[in-house]
Motif scaffolding. Structure first.
Motif, PDB file in Angstrom:
ATOM      1  N   SER A 163      -3.561  32.810  15.025  1.00 17.88           N
ATOM      2  CA  SER A 163      -2.749  33.279  16.137  1.00 17.88           C
ATOM      3  C   SER A 163      -1.571  34.073  15.590  1.00 17.88           C
ATOM      4  CB  SER A 163      -2.239  32.084  16.944  1.00 17.88           C
ATOM      5  OG  SER A 163      -1.130  32.432  17.741  1.00 17.88           O
ATOM      6  N   GLY A 165       1.256  33.505  16.414  1.00 19.61           N
ATOM      7  CA  GLY A 165       2.358  32.557  16.310  1.00 19.61           C
ATOM      8  C   GLY A 165       2.421  31.534  17.419  1.00 19.61           C
ATOM      9  N   ILE A 166       1.784  31.804  18.564  1.00 20.39           N
ATOM     10  CA  ILE A 166       1.780  30.859  19.674  1.00 20.39           C
ATOM     11  C   ILE A 166       0.486  30.054  19.640  1.00 20.39           C
ATOM     12  CG2 ILE A 166       1.848  30.572  22.168  1.00 20.39           C
ATOM     13  CD1 ILE A 166       4.465  31.546  21.032  1.00 20.39           C
ATOM     14  N   ASN A 168      -1.539  26.782  21.471  1.00 18.47           N
ATOM     15  CA  ASN A 168      -1.638  25.837  22.580  1.00 18.47           C
ATOM     16  C   ASN A 168      -2.297  24.552  22.094  1.00 18.47           C
ATOM     17  OD1 ASN A 168      -0.711  27.732  24.708  1.00 18.47           O
ATOM     18  ND2 ASN A 168      -2.587  28.821  24.161  1.00 18.47           N
ATOM     19  N   GLN A 198       2.742  23.473  23.665  1.00 20.29           N
ATOM     20  CA  GLN A 198       2.669  24.725  22.922  1.00 20.29           C
ATOM     21  C   GLN A 198       3.680  24.690  21.788  1.00 20.29           C
ATOM     22  OE1 GLN A 198       4.129  28.701  24.603  1.00 20.29           O
ATOM     23  NE2 GLN A 198       1.920  28.837  25.023  1.00 20.29           N
ATOM     24  N   ASP A 200       5.585  27.357  18.863  1.00 14.21           N
ATOM     25  CA  ASP A 200       5.886  28.770  18.639  1.00 14.21           C
ATOM     26  C   ASP A 200       6.286  28.979  17.185  1.00 14.21           C
ATOM     27  OD1 ASP A 200       6.723  31.368  18.610  1.00 14.21           O
ATOM     28  OD2 ASP A 200       8.201  31.163  20.221  1.00 14.21           O
ATOM     29  N   THR A 202       6.263  32.215  15.920  1.00 18.41           N
ATOM     30  CA  THR A 202       6.416  33.668  15.809  1.00 18.41           C
ATOM     31  C   THR A 202       7.583  34.053  14.898  1.00 18.41           C
ATOM     32  OG1 THR A 202       7.727  33.647  17.856  1.00 18.41           O
ATOM     33  CG2 THR A 202       5.373  34.162  18.055  1.00 18.41           C
TER      34      THR A 202
END
Length: 227
Positions: A163, A165-166, A168, A198, A200, A202
């Motif tokens: 991903s 950065g996110i 789930n 979630q 994060d 990023t």
């Protein structure tokens, strides 16, 4: 100095920045290592690199099961600093002289623990015993799985992975503690979460990370890739 001289200071010292040293976070089932003055260095030769995965944590153990050396494996390899017992403390906090060294490996991505059987370079200390102020090099490693550390075999699903950065997270029963480590074993994120949730990443560099999800049923480990 033994004779008169002068010292020249760098200009613009006020603009010098201090970078906080990297702190290793122990995410293994093993005890924290107590670092002592007396050490034995163990290097892993280049030919052993293919045995390990980035993020693997290698430990060295006394015959009583005390972890007295620990390092996270990176793409550049690994070297262990083994701590000897400090005679100035009342507790045993390392190896005693001539004690047999045992090795283990913890793989955060799966929670598995491995026993390591090693061969030494004959040109260095190859006795397999701890000696103060000595150095050894391991030239061959054989791994055998011995346990899985409290793995929660639920229906946890993390997506997308890889991903940007996110990520789930679904399938966690009840509340959970989420801890994410980079490939060097450094904690980069911690949060409490209820499923679905979630995380994060990023703000983190691209690369490999490991997530540990801790619930009352146990722990779930998984590798995350930020691309």
């Amino acid at each position: 100095m033994t004779a008169p001289g002068s010292i020249t200071y760098l200009p613009d010292c006020d603009n010098v920045t201090y970078e906080k040293p990297v702190t290793f976070v122990n995410i293994t089932p093993w005890n924290d290592v107590h670092h002592t003055p007396g050490t034995h260095i163990v290097a892993f030769a280049a030919e052993t690199i293919t045995t390990f995965a980035t993020g693997d944590i290698i430990g060295a153990f006394t015959q009583t099961g005390l972890c007295a050396g620990m390092v996270a494996f990176t793409e550049n390899g690994a070297g262990l600093v083994l701590s000897g017992d400090d005679i100035h403390t009342t507790s045993t906090d390392g190896f005693v002289s001539d004690e047999l060294i045992s090795y283990g490996l913890f793989r955060p991505s799966t929670g598995e623990t491995f026993d390591l059987k090693v061969d030494y370079d004959p040109n260095l200390d190859n006795s397999g015993l701890f000696h103060f102020n000595s150095m050894s090099a391991i030239t061959n490693v054989k791994m055998s799985a011995i346990s899985v550390s409290e793995i929660y075999e639920g229906s946890i699903h993390i997506y997308p992975n890889p991903s940007p950065g996110i990520f789930n997270i679904e399938g966690v029963a009840g509340k959970a503690e989420i801890t994410i480590f980079n490939a060097f074993g450094e904690e980069v994120l911690y949060k409490d979460m209820a499923s679905p949730g979630q995380v994060d990443l990023t703000g983190q560099p691209k690369g490999i990370y490991f997530i540990r999800i801790t619930t009352e049923k146990g722990m779930h480990f998984e590798k995350l890739v930020v691309n």
